[in-house]
Every structure is written in C-alpha cells, then in structure tokens.
Design a protein around this motif. Structure first.
Motif, PDB file in Angstrom:
ATOM      1  N   LYS A 166      40.468  35.699  51.529  1.00 58.08           N
ATOM      2  CA  LYS A 166      40.200  37.195  51.048  1.00 58.08           C
ATOM      3  C   LYS A 166      39.285  37.220  50.041  1.00 58.08           C
ATOM      4  O   LYS A 166      39.484  36.505  49.121  1.00 58.08           O
ATOM      5  N   LEU A 167      38.571  38.326  49.809  1.00 60.40           N
ATOM      6  CA  LEU A 167      37.481  38.540  48.988  1.00 60.40           C
ATOM      7  C   LEU A 167      38.463  38.651  47.293  1.00 60.40           C
ATOM      8  O   LEU A 167      37.765  38.006  46.368  1.00 60.40           O
ATOM      9  N   ASP A 168      39.560  39.259  47.336  1.00 65.95           N
ATOM     10  CA  ASP A 168      40.179  39.248  46.262  1.00 65.95           C
ATOM     11  C   ASP A 168      40.526  38.067  45.815  1.00 65.95           C
ATOM     12  O   ASP A 168      40.530  37.587  44.448  1.00 65.95           O
ATOM     13  N   GLU A 169      40.932  37.179  46.660  1.00 69.97           N
ATOM     14  CA  GLU A 169      41.354  35.823  46.248  1.00 69.97           C
ATOM     15  C   GLU A 169      40.247  34.807  45.687  1.00 69.97           C
ATOM     16  O   GLU A 169      40.528  34.526  44.740  1.00 69.97           O
ATOM     17  N   ALA A 217      26.782  41.361  55.441  1.00 65.10           N
ATOM     18  CA  ALA A 217      27.322  42.492  54.908  1.00 65.10           C
ATOM     19  C   ALA A 217      27.212  42.922  53.543  1.00 65.10           C
ATOM     20  O   ALA A 217      27.253  44.095  52.948  1.00 65.10           O
ATOM     21  N   TRP A 218      26.406  42.211  52.751  1.00 70.34           N
ATOM     22  CA  TRP A 218      26.136  42.351  51.350  1.00 70.34           C
ATOM     23  C   TRP A 218      24.690  42.222  51.029  1.00 70.34           C
ATOM     24  O   TRP A 218      23.991  41.200  50.777  1.00 70.34           O
ATOM     25  N   ASN A 219      24.086  43.389  51.107  1.00 67.75           N
ATOM     26  CA  ASN A 219      22.682  43.515  50.487  1.00 67.75           C
ATOM     27  C   ASN A 219      22.897  43.325  48.933  1.00 67.75           C
ATOM     28  O   ASN A 219      23.944  43.439  48.492  1.00 67.75           O
ATOM     29  N   TRP A 220      21.813  43.165  48.203  1.00 64.66           N
ATOM     30  CA  TRP A 220      21.851  43.015  46.746  1.00 64.66           C
ATOM     31  C   TRP A 220      22.466  43.912  46.057  1.00 64.66           C
ATOM     32  O   TRP A 220      23.220  44.029  45.093  1.00 64.66           O
ATOM     33  N   ARG A 225      27.264  46.026  42.832  1.00 61.28           N
ATOM     34  CA  ARG A 225      28.373  46.890  42.646  1.00 61.28           C
ATOM     35  C   ARG A 225      29.811  46.291  42.802  1.00 61.28           C
ATOM     36  O   ARG A 225      30.459  46.549  42.043  1.00 61.28           O
ATOM     37  N   LEU A 226      29.576  45.076  43.814  1.00 56.17           N
ATOM     38  CA  LEU A 226      31.074  44.528  43.772  1.00 56.17           C
ATOM     39  C   LEU A 226      31.414  43.800  42.757  1.00 56.17           C
ATOM     40  O   LEU A 226      32.590  43.804  42.052  1.00 56.17           O
ATOM     41  N   ILE A 227      30.450  43.005  41.966  1.00 59.95           N
ATOM     42  CA  ILE A 227      30.686  41.957  40.950  1.00 59.95           C
ATOM     43  C   ILE A 227      30.825  42.842  39.462  1.00 59.95           C
ATOM     44  O   ILE A 227      30.982  42.023  38.745  1.00 59.95           O
ATOM     45  N   ARG A 231      34.920  44.661  41.995  1.00 59.67           N
ATOM     46  CA  ARG A 231      35.896  43.192  41.671  1.00 59.67           C
ATOM     47  C   ARG A 231      34.924  42.526  40.507  1.00 59.67           C
ATOM     48  O   ARG A 231      34.238  41.625  40.826  1.00 59.67           O
ATOM     49  N   PRO A 232      35.118  42.928  39.367  1.00 64.48           N
ATOM     50  CA  PRO A 232      33.922  42.473  38.403  1.00 64.48           C
ATOM     51  C   PRO A 232      34.109  40.687  38.255  1.00 64.48           C
ATOM     52  O   PRO A 232      35.402  40.571  38.435  1.00 64.48           O
ATOM     53  N   LEU A 233      32.797  40.156  38.301  1.00 67.84           N
ATOM     54  CA  LEU A 233      32.878  38.928  37.951  1.00 67.84           C
ATOM     55  C   LEU A 233      32.809  38.595  36.518  1.00 67.84           C
ATOM     56  O   LEU A 233      32.042  39.265  35.970  1.00 67.84           O
ATOM     57  N   LEU A 234      33.516  37.663  36.010  1.00 63.81           N
ATOM     58  CA  LEU A 234      33.617  37.509  34.414  1.00 63.81           C
ATOM     59  C   LEU A 234      32.415  36.859  33.882  1.00 63.81           C
ATOM     60  O   LEU A 234      31.582  36.178  34.370  1.00 63.81           O
ATOM     61  N   LYS A 235      31.780  37.825  33.060  1.00 62.08           N
ATOM     62  CA  LYS A 235      30.757  37.699  32.477  1.00 62.08           C
ATOM     63  C   LYS A 235      30.677  36.567  31.292  1.00 62.08           C
ATOM     64  O   LYS A 235      31.636  36.329  30.605  1.00 62.08           O
TER      65      LYS A 235
END
Length: 248
Positions: A166-169, A217-220, A225-227, A231-235
């Motif tokens: 799952k994407l959240d995981e 399913a994910w264009n750039w 917007r996803l990350i 579901r922010p990716l840690l910077k």
C-alpha cells in the motif's frame, strides 16, 4: 564480572564448516565480542602509546581519532607525520598486528590540484579542506561517493521489492529510512550530498510506482503533489551543526 565474561568469550569455540574449533590467538571473526576486545587491545597498542610516548616528542600539534579499528592521525608539521609513519608499522608488528597497505598513507590536505590526494574517507565521509564564507580554510565533510552509491543501490532494491504494498506503508517506511540517513549524514557543509540523495530517491520512487502493473498512474506533476502535499516525502535536514548558536 566483565573480566570473567571476556575470559569466557576468549575460551569459547568457533563453529566453522560444522567443526568446533578452539583458536589460541586473535578474536572470533564476526563475533559479538570482537569489537570490544579490539578496542581494549588498541587502546594500549595505539591510543596510550601515541598520547603518552609520541605526542610529547613532536614539533607541532597533533591529534588522534579512532573508531574501532579505523583511525586517523593529524599533524600540523609534515616532518612529524613522516617520523610517526616510520615507527607506526614497527609498533603494530610488536603486537602481531598489521596496517592495511591500501589505507595507510600520508595525505597533505593542502596539496594543490593535480599534486596528489587532497582528502580522505573516514566513517562514511570524505574529509577535505575548503574555504569558508569569510575565506578561511577549514575542514569540511561530505558523504563519501562509495557510501552514497551503496545507499542508493540499497534504497532502489528496497523500493523495487516493496512497490506492491500500500502507498501509505511504502512512504511511511521510506521516511523512516530517510530520517535515519539524514540523522547520520546531516552535518554542516553536507547539504549538497543530502539533496542529491533525496532527489535520486524521489526519482526511484516515481519510477517504481509506475511499474506496479497496468498503465503508468503517476505523471510527474501528480507525483510531485503526492510527495509534497498528500503523502510528503521527508526532505533533507541538517541535524548536526558545527556552527555555534548565536546568543539570544
């Protein structure tokens, strides 16, 4: 209590190829107690010897930094470095130890470009001299290229192997890995390497999310917007600053 425990470890056998052996020298390769025994041994062989017997005889300032069986000796005076290098091998041979031939060398951090090595790797960082903002030459550190590449390979393997979850995981565990990486490599002057690592991981995740089966399913734009929002990716973040905090 500690000495009794160490004696038991030294007398314990080693199971190798289904054969129990009782070596009379050295410490078990890969054994849990080996790093502790090596530290105790090298404290006498190297640390005490250098601080008590060698440093008082040197012309300039010197320092020693040791982690387990890796160490760096620093000298202000080049002749001091040459003198210590001549006796270091003899000191180790006295205690049946050997210096790694490829890692044991003298490096002049002030060498001009093209005149030789100008930095060294230690504990995952490349250490080198560079100018500060006010023009003063200071010691800086960045992630060693070998460690950076190895970390990216491991991350790619993990994302590839877990892309079905799952994407959240995925993003939750990915952020845990990123936080661990930033906690170690997030030091002053290393922000460029941290951001390079982050950008590589971001592209890896985008690549493998679009290989989960079916049409991509994910264009750039949607992926960004996803990350950043959903579901922010840690910077990257600097966790260890060598700069003194300004008084309030």
């Amino acid at each position: 209590m500690i000495r009794r425990t160490l004696n038991k470890w030294l007398k314990a056998g080693i199971l190798e190829d289904e054969q129990l052996q009782y070596p009379t020298e050295g410490t078990p390769q890969g054994g849990l107690v080996s790093p502790l025994l090596s530290n105790i041994y090298l404290h006498h062989v190297l640390d005490e010897w250098f601080c008590e017997q060698i440093q008082p005889l040197l012309k300039g300032k010197s320092t020693i930094v040791r982690y387990a069986d890796d160490f760096v000796l620093g000298f202000d005076n080049a002749s001091d470095a040459d003198r210590v290098m001549r006796v270091l091998q003899k000191r180790f041979e006295k205690f049946n130890l050997e210096l790694h031939p490829d890692k044991t060398k003298i490096i002049n951090l002030k060498s001009e470009r093209g005149e030789g090595e100008r930095g060294f790797d230690f504990l995952g960082f490349t250490h080198f001299l560079s100018a500060s903002r006010n023009g003063k030459m200071i010691l800086k550190r960045k992630t060693a290229s070998k460690k950076l590449n190895l970390s990216l390979v491991k991350m790619q393997d993990w994302i590839k192997s877990n892309r079905h979850r799952k994407l959240d995981e995925i993003i939750y565990e990915l952020n845990l890995k990123l936080r661990g990486y930033y906690n170690y490599y997030g030091i002053t002057f290393n922000s460029r390497s941290l951001h390079a690592y982050y950008h590589h991981v971001r592209r890896m995740l985008h690549k493998w999310l679009n290989r989960r089966g079916g049409r991509p399913a994910w264009n750039w734009e949607r992926y960004n917007r996803l990350i950043t929002e959903w579901r922010p990716l840690l910077k990257p973040k600097i966790y260890h600053s060598f700069q003194k905090a300004k008084p309030v």
